[in-house]
Design an enzyme around this catalytic site. Structure first.
Site, PDB file in Angstrom:
ATOM      1  N   LYS A 100     -16.372  34.919  67.225  1.00  0.00           N
ATOM      2  CA  LYS A 100     -17.798  34.941  66.975  1.00  0.00           C
ATOM      3  C   LYS A 100     -18.117  35.591  68.454  1.00  0.00           C
ATOM      4  CE  LYS A 100     -21.927  31.918  66.521  1.00  0.00           C
ATOM      5  NZ  LYS A 100     -22.303  30.789  66.573  1.00  0.00           N
ATOM      6  N   PRO A 120     -26.351  37.619  72.153  1.00  0.00           N
ATOM      7  CA  PRO A 120     -24.915  37.720  72.439  1.00  0.00           C
ATOM      8  C   PRO A 120     -24.335  36.516  73.044  1.00  0.00           C
ATOM      9  CG  PRO A 120     -26.131  39.046  74.128  1.00  0.00           C
ATOM     10  CD  PRO A 120     -27.380  38.535  73.066  1.00  0.00           C
TER      11      PRO A 120
END
Ligand SMILES: Cc1cc2nc3c(=O)[nH]c(=O)nc-3n(C[C@H](O)[C@H](O)[C@H](O)COP(=O)(O)OP(=O)(O)OC[C@H]3O[C@@H](n4cnc5c(N)ncnc54)[C@H](O)[C@@H]3O)c2cc1C
Length: 535
Positions: A100, A120
């Protein structure tokens, strides 16, 4: 250039200290509950305590199931497995896990250009673009017309956009931080197997009574069939039931419902496609938000909503519509959530871990991090021989600050929305129940001053680093409106976006599609990858 630390992913998870002192009063420790919290706690405590001769036993009810929907993590889960010496190549396939890069937030804002943004996980490479990002965002807050949307500044966003895994080719010198997606049920089974191999004892039994000693400490638990199991220390991993902590020790619970409205969820799987994405997608819905989490065998989907604004049936229908499943009979799972935290995570001779200690809704997938943090900090105190009441107070303050700081970050997602389509979103935007540190942070941001001090010196910093606050506020477009913008000064316009685009495009050539990387999970790279610092 900012001088403060914007990000620090260094691990605070303590290494077991073979010489550390553990109070001689603890010879046996019982963990009640065999969900993710129970087995993660068992693994971490086994690592620290079994070598010292302390017995650990997990009791798991055969009649109460696990919640089984926590499928996303933060990068800290990587430290959990690294520390236990478990390779990705072993645990990831067993748990249908994927890498991820972060989370995309879709439709949380309607401001043109800010309808979607990516939060992020950090990367060493971000050291080359973070200065430009912060500079541009600061200029934009001052009204300068410069590019300040986070997506174009971070390699993780680029990788997620192209379904690439955040695992660089061996010759690429920058490590990218990442989290995971995984099947929660399989993760529990994997951890159970590992814990048993490492010497943790296990009994499948339902605890029907918790007995107190005269001192008020927990003396024992009584299981179905009447047997009494005594221990010196108990870990409450009984989920939302919080059997030992809230039901027995009557530890007060602080609800977060005044600023986090969601209290229910409905979940259902869908098939995974040809490519496997490397991000969670969180889409704003009418009365909450929907998650989409890619695993190797399926997507996990769910809708987290507020039951004050819509019924379970309405939520299920809206989720089915969102997933294109209106005519499908894929069964849906409905869940209730209790949002908040206990006042004392370590109360008397009992530690609450997981949902029993509290839960901030799953928007940023932080629950497993809380489990890690709660247990690793406990081990730290235990090994320092620090178990008196003042130590417990300090411990609880630390965990509470982590909860409050994270809560404020999650609240910011809802508070900064500018949707007007439903009462739910209007109520979130107009909600004035914000902590004082969060109100101060908003004031600082809107006045154009630096928020670094607000985050690093206040409780806010115990949840998310400055870099994440910059991402959320710029990603939601919390800037002067476009008609109030002016041309940037030469100093404000000093960074060229094409150079950043080029840097990230060239860097991305060192990464491969998630699907291909998962087919052959590479071995761990460098030990020093655990430390990433931004100025
Ligand atoms: C909708 C939703 C989405 C989520 N998404 C995420 C996410 O993306 N990322 C993330 O990190 N977290 C997420 N979470 C949270 C995550 O699922 C939990 O933090 C995690 O699974 C730990 O749960 P637990 O072990 O504390 O509780 P549970 O899974 O509920 O386990 C409780 C255990 O206690 C046992 N038990 C209960 N009563 C007794 C008894 N009397 N005697 C013996 N045993 C007993 C049960 O048998 C079970 O084994 C989400 C939660 C929800 C509700």
């Amino acid at each position: 250039m900012p001088t403060a630390t914007l990000f620090n992913y260094s691990f605070s998870l303590t290494q077991p200290n073979p010489n550390a002192h553990v109070p001689p009063t603890i010879r046996k420790l019982v963990i009640v509950g065999g969900g993710t919290a129970g087995w993660m706690a068992a693994m971490m405590l086994a690592d620290a305590l079994l070598p010292k001769g302390i017995e650990i036993e997990v009791l798991e009810s055969p009649v109460v199931g696990i919640i089984g929907v926590g499928e996303g993590s933060t990068p800290w889960l990587r430290g959990f497995f690294d520390k236990l010496g478990i390779e990705e190549a072993e645990w990831m396939p067993a748990c249908h896990a994927t890498y991820k890069c972060g989370i995309t937030f879709d439709k949380w804002s309607t401001k043109p250009g800010f309808e979607s943004y990516f939060h992020p996980f950090a990367s060493m490479l971000d050291n080359l673009t973070m200065t430009q990002f912060v500079h541009n965002v600061n200029a934009r807050v001052q009204g300068a017309d410069v590019h300040a949307h986070p997506n174009r500044f971070f390699i993780a966003a680029k990788l997620a956009e192209h379904d690439m895994a955040p695992k660089a080719d061996p010759n690429f010198p920058f490590d990218v931080w990442y989290g995971y997606h995984f099947d929660a049920v399989l993760l529990g089974q994997f951890l159970q197997k590992k814990a048993l191999e490492r010497g943790v004892n296990y009994r499948s039994c339902h605890v029907k009574e918790v007995k107190l000693a005269e001192s008020g400490d927990i003396a024992s638990v009584v299981i179905d069939g009447g047997e009494t199991i005594a221990a010196d220390f108990f870990v409450d991993c009984t989920g939302f039931a919080s059997l030992l902590t809230q039901q027995t020790l009557k530890t007060p619970f602080v609800s977060f419902s005044s600023n986090l409205f969601n209290d229910a969820a409905v979940a259902m799987p869908t098939p995974i496609g040809e490519d496997i994405p490397s991000q969670t997608v969180s889409t704003a819905m009418k009365h909450g938000w929907a998650w989409k989490i890619p695993l190797t065998q399926r997507f996990g989907n769910g809708y987290v909503y507020s039951s004050s604004f819509c019924s379970a049936d309405e939520a299920e229908r809206e989720l089915r519509e969102h997933l294109g499943l209106l005519d499908s009979d894929i069964p849906a799972r409905h869940l209730k959530m209790k949002i908040g935290r206990v006042t004392k995570h370590w109360n008397r001779n009992c530690l609450a871990v997981g949902l029993s200690q509290g839960f901030i809704e799953p928007l940023e997938a932080t629950a497993l991090l809380f489990i890690q943090h709660t247990v690793s900090t406990f081990v730290e105190f235990l090994e320092a021989g620090d178990v008196g009441e003042p130590a417990k107070d300090r411990y609880n303050q630390r965990v509470n600050e982590h909860f409050e700081g994270t809560r404020d970050y999650i609240v910011t997602h809802f508070k900064t929305n500018n949707r007007t389509d439903t009462d739910y979103w209007r109520a979130n935007a107009s909600n004035g129940n914000l902590s004082e540190p969060l109100q101060e942070l908003f004031r600082t941001w809107l006045s154009g001053r630096s928020i670094v001090a607000d985050v690093t010196q206040q409780k806010l910093g115990k949840g998310y680093p400055v870099f994440s606050w910059y991402c959320i506020l710029s990603g939601m477009g919390i800037f002067p409106e476009s008609d109030q913008m002016r041309a940037p000064t030469p100093k404000e316009a000093r960074y060229k976006m094409t150079e950043i685009d080029n840097l990230l495009a060239r860097s991305a050539l060192n990464f491969r599609k998630q699907k291909d990387v998962l087919a052959q999970i590479p071995p761990k790279r460098r030990e020093d990858a655990l430390q990433i610092y931004f100025w």
